[in-house]
Scaffold this motif. Structure first.
Motif, PDB file in Angstrom:
ATOM      1  N   PHE A 137       0.860  -1.182   0.000  1.00 58.83           N
ATOM      2  CA  PHE A 137       0.000   0.000   0.000  1.00 58.83           C
ATOM      3  C   PHE A 137       0.897   1.233   0.000  1.00 58.83           C
ATOM      4  CE2 PHE A 137      -2.322  -3.507   1.861  1.00 58.83           C
ATOM      5  CZ  PHE A 137      -3.525  -3.480   1.156  1.00 58.83           C
ATOM      6  N   ALA A 138       0.886   1.923  -1.157  1.00 61.15           N
ATOM      7  CA  ALA A 138       1.865   2.985  -1.396  1.00 61.15           C
ATOM      8  C   ALA A 138       1.691   4.176  -0.462  1.00 61.15           C
ATOM      9  CB  ALA A 138       1.776   3.441  -2.859  1.00 61.15           C
ATOM     10  N   GLN A 139       0.443   4.603  -0.234  1.00 61.98           N
ATOM     11  CA  GLN A 139       0.234   5.797   0.584  1.00 61.98           C
ATOM     12  C   GLN A 139       0.716   5.584   2.009  1.00 61.98           C
ATOM     13  OE1 GLN A 139      -3.712   7.464   0.362  1.00 61.98           O
ATOM     14  NE2 GLN A 139      -3.446   8.700   2.197  1.00 61.98           N
ATOM     15  N   GLU A 140       0.436   4.390   2.554  1.00 58.33           N
ATOM     16  CA  GLU A 140       0.830   4.095   3.942  1.00 58.33           C
ATOM     17  C   GLU A 140       2.234   3.508   4.034  1.00 58.33           C
ATOM     18  OE1 GLU A 140      -3.488   4.254   3.522  1.00 58.33           O
ATOM     19  OE2 GLU A 140      -1.930   3.110   2.484  1.00 58.33           O
ATOM     20  N   GLN A 141       2.833   3.142   2.869  1.00 57.39           N
ATOM     21  CA  GLN A 141       4.162   2.524   2.840  1.00 57.39           C
ATOM     22  C   GLN A 141       4.213   1.299   3.764  1.00 57.39           C
ATOM     23  OE1 GLN A 141       7.333   3.827   1.001  1.00 57.39           O
ATOM     24  NE2 GLN A 141       5.424   4.105  -0.130  1.00 57.39           N
TER      25      GLN A 141
END
Length: 308
Positions: free
Chosen positions: A58-62
């Motif tokens: 999940f890119a936004q939350e890394q």
């Protein structure tokens, strides 16, 4: 008191819930189609469905999540007794570095229909191996015609009986190691449930997964079983809790749904056992001693970023 697991973002919790929800539906549908399937085979279905889930990022939350499995197989366990069929390990990492671990142990049991008997797998079956499937020369029950089978709240978890020594050994293991044990109950999709076997045209039943795989604390199950006459197996009615275990699920008097147990109880640190000491002797005993009490393990790795 804060926990390292408090840093897990909601998107990761939601993903784990969805993965376990899909596995719950798969194994509950399988049991509904195969009413005499052995408990061990249901374990395999559940484990393989979880293992087949894709690692997610999940890119936004890394944050990244992956599931792995390891099958240890049947062998003597704690004091020559099996304590749990499946161990769920949660590994919390930050940029690959291990921060903390959690463990929840499940002793799985399946609900039995009244019409189709389930003959437990015993040591002889393992010695014979594949021959017990491919070299059956005796007459078998015909599958060229259908039979009716069904489950209701009086159906029993036949592999558990009042007075059985396994119950005492599970309690002894908790006292020794401090790792809680839970019962994972394989149920059909809904209750009451009735259909024909074999399934007409091989089609799965058309209904939602209202009941399915449920999880109960061992202490609740053992208290209920010890009220029964020795040798009797508990029915669903016998183990039903007075109040729901999950406020969001009115049917959770039968236990937490598998997906809510893992995502909303274990990951939220309400159930299971957390180990921040990475050299804890009780955890090492579970992982490495020859008397390790589990048959299979599912590992959920959650890797956080530096700012996660």
């Amino acid at each position: 008191m804060t926990s390292p697991f408090d840093a897990i973002p909601d998107v990761a919790i939601d993903y784990v819930r969805a993965v376990f929800g899909a596995a719950n539906e798969k194994v509950s549908t399988t049991m509904s189609l195969h009413p005499s399937m052995h408990e061990e085979s249901l374990d395999h279905v559940l484990i393989m469905e979880l293992t087949a889930s894709a690692p997610a990022f999940f890119a936004q939350e890394q944050v990244g999540i992956s599931l792995e499995s390891h099958w240890l197989g049947a062998r003597w366990m704690h004091g020559r007794w099996e304590i749990a069929d499946i161990a769920f390990f949660i590994l919390l990492r930050r940029r690959g570095h291990l921060i903390a671990r959690k463990v929840a142990l499940l002793q799985t049991k399946r609900l039995y229909s009244r019409e189709i008997a389930v003959v437990p797998v015993d040591e002889t079956d393992y010695r014979i191996g594949i021959g017990r499937l491919a070299d059956r020369t005796e007459q078998s029950v015909p599958i060229s015609s259908q039979r009716i089978f069904g489950f209701d709240n009086t159906s029993v978890y036949q592999a558990t009986q009042a007075g059985h020594r396994q119950i005492d050994h599970i309690d002894e293991y908790f006292d020794l190691r401090g790792i809680p044990i839970y019962y994972g109950f394989y149920n059909p999709l809904t209750l009451p449930f009735q259909t024909s076997y074999p399934a007409l045209n091989g089609q799965a039943p058309v209904c939602g997964n209202e009941i399915g795989f449920r999880v109960m604390p061992a202490e609740h199950v053992h208290t209920a079983v010890r009220r029964l006459v020795e040798g009797r197996s508990p029915s669903i009615n016998d183990i039903t809790a007075i109040t729901p275990l999950d406020a969001a699920d009115a049917r959770s008097t039968l236990g937490w749904r598998l997906e809510r147990f893992i995502a909303d109880e274990v990951l939220r640190c309400r159930q299971g056992r957390m180990f921040e000491d990475l050299t804890d002797t009780n955890l090492r005993g579970l992982l490495y001693e020859r008397s390790a009490p589990i048959a299979a393990a599912i590992t959920i790795t959650i890797d956080l970023s530096d700012g996660g």
